[in-house]
Design an enzyme around this catalytic site. Structure first.
Site, PDB file in Angstrom:
ATOM      1  N   ASP A 161       0.813  -1.224   0.000  1.00  0.00           N
ATOM      2  CA  ASP A 161       0.000   0.000   0.000  1.00  0.00           C
ATOM      3  C   ASP A 161       0.847   1.275   0.000  1.00  0.00           C
ATOM      4  O   ASP A 161       0.382   2.322  -0.465  1.00  0.00           O
ATOM      5  CB  ASP A 161      -0.936   0.013   1.210  1.00  0.00           C
ATOM      6  CG  ASP A 161      -2.086  -0.963   1.015  1.00  0.00           C
ATOM      7  OD1 ASP A 161      -2.266  -1.451  -0.116  1.00  0.00           O
ATOM      8  OD2 ASP A 161      -2.790  -1.256   2.001  1.00  0.00           O
ATOM      9  N   HIS A 219       3.686   1.763  -1.716  1.00  0.00           N
ATOM     10  CA  HIS A 219       3.965   2.044  -3.135  1.00  0.00           C
ATOM     11  C   HIS A 219       2.705   2.589  -3.814  1.00  0.00           C
ATOM     12  O   HIS A 219       2.769   3.534  -4.601  1.00  0.00           O
ATOM     13  CB  HIS A 219       4.346   0.764  -3.886  1.00  0.00           C
ATOM     14  CG  HIS A 219       5.642   0.149  -3.471  1.00  0.00           C
ATOM     15  ND1 HIS A 219       5.712  -1.070  -2.837  1.00  0.00           N
ATOM     16  CD2 HIS A 219       6.918   0.573  -3.624  1.00  0.00           C
ATOM     17  CE1 HIS A 219       6.977  -1.373  -2.624  1.00  0.00           C
ATOM     18  NE2 HIS A 219       7.729  -0.400  -3.078  1.00  0.00           N
TER      19      HIS A 219
END
Ligand code: PAF
Length: 280
Positions: free
Chosen positions: A35, A37
Site C-alpha cells: 500500500d 507504493h
C-alpha cells in the site's frame, strides 16, 4: 496499462508525450508492491498526466548476494495492483536492458551523505541506487519522481545525484506510509514471521517515545541512550539509532529549532532488517 520491457521503446514513447506538453510522474520500485507504493503511485496519478512505474530488482545495490536472491518477486500481482489503480505504463526491464555485461555501479562522491547509516552498514549500496536511478531517470525522463521517506537517506542521495548528473526532474519526497499499528510498510515485511509481524510496531512506538523525551528537554545523547536501553530489553536487535540533521545527515549534539533533525533506526526482527525514521 502498457508494459514496456525495453528502454528503446519506452524512451521515445514518453518523449512524444512530453512533446505534446504532457507531464510524466514516475515511481521507481523493486516490485513486491504494498500500500505504501500504491499511495505514491496514486499521488503521481493525481499530479501528472501520465504515470510510469518501474519494477526492477537492481543487482548493484545489494551488498549481500543472499539478500538479492531472497528479495520477494511478485510481478504478476504487482501488475494487477497497478492496473487496478490506473497506472498508465510499467517498465519491467531485464537486467540487460539497463546494464552492460559485467557493468558495476558508478562510484559517486556524495560528500559523506553516503558514508553514514545505510552507507556504513551496506557499503556500496548507494552507488548502486544512484547508478540505477540515474539510468531509470534517463530511460523515463519524468517530470516528477516519487520516493517514500522511509528511505530518507536514499532521497538525499537521489537529490544529490540529480544535481551531479544534471538530470531535469523534480524529486518529490512522500511521508512514510504506516499500517494502523504504526509499522512502516516495506516489502521486507512479507518475510516476517507472524509473531515478529505482531511485535514489529514496537519500533515506531519507541521512536514516538524518543520524540516525547526530546519534547521534555532531553538531549540527543539522552534520547539515544533511552532507545538503546529499550532495545536491549526487547526481542529486536538494534543495528543503529542515530539523530542527525536532515541535510548532511551528520549526528547532532543539541536540538536546535533552526535545524531540521531526524532519528534513524535499523533493527532486526529475526533475520529481517527493518528500517524506520521519525522527524524530531
Ligand atoms: O527504494 C527502492 O525500492 C530502490 O532503492 C529503488 C529506488 C527503486 C532503486 O532500485
Amino acid at each position: 496499462m502498457v508494459v514496456f520491457t525495453e528502454k528503446d521503446k519506452l524512451t521515445p514513447f514518453i518523449q512524444n508525450l512530453k512533446k505534446e506538453g504532457k507531464t510524466i510522474g514516475f515511481l521507481p520500485t523493486m516490485g513486491a508492491l504494498h500500500d505504501g507504493h500504491l499511495s505514491l503511485a496514486k499521488a503521481s496519478i493525481a499530479q501528472n498526466d501520465y504515470t510510469v512505474v518501474s519494477i526492477f530488482v537492481n543487482p548493484t545495490q545489494f551488498n549481500n548476494p543472499e539478500d538479492l536472491e531472497k528479495y520477494p518477486r511478485t510481478e504478476e500481482n504487482d501488475i494487477k495492483l497497478l492496473t487496478e489503480i490506473g497506472v498508465d505504463f510499467v517498465y519491467l526491464p531485464p537486467v540487460s536492458d539497463l546494464y552492460n555485461k559485467g557493468e558495476v555501479a558508478k562510484v559517486y562522491d556524495f560528500d559523506g551523505i553516503d558514508k553514514v547509516m545505510e552507507g556504513e552498514f551496506r557499503p556500496g549500496h548507494f552507488d548502486g541506487v544512484a547508478t540505477v536511478v540515474a539510468k531509470l531517470f534517463r530511460a523515463v525522463n519524468p517530470t516528477k519522481a516519487y520516493f517514500g521517506e522511509k528511505d530518507f537517506q536514499q532521497i538525499r542521495i537521489i537529490q544529490e545525484m540529480v544535481k551531479q548528473e544534471q538530470i531535469d526532474v523534480e524529486v518529490v519526497p512522500m511521508p512514510i506510509f504506516r499500517a494502523d499499528n504504526g509499522l512502516a510498510l516495506s516489502s521486507r515485511n512479507m518475510r516476517l514471521t507472524s509473531e515478529n509481524l505482531e511485535a514489529a510496531p514496537f519500533i515506531y512506538q519507541v521512536l514516538k517515545e524518543a520524540v516525547a523525551l526530546k519534547n521534555k528537554g532531553k538531549t540527543p545523547t539522552e534520547v539515544i541512550d533511552f532507545v538503546k536501553e529499550t532495545f536491549a530489553q526487547s526481542a529486536f536487535e538494534l543495528e543503529y539509532f542515530t539523530i542527525t540533521d536532515e541535510e548532511k545527515l551528520q549526528p547532532i549534539d543539541t536540538f536546535n529549532t533552526d535545524v531540521k533533525t531526524r532519528g534513524f533506526i535499523v533493527a532486526y526482527a529475526g533475520d529481517i532488517r527493518l528500517i524506520d525514521n521519525i522527524q524530531f
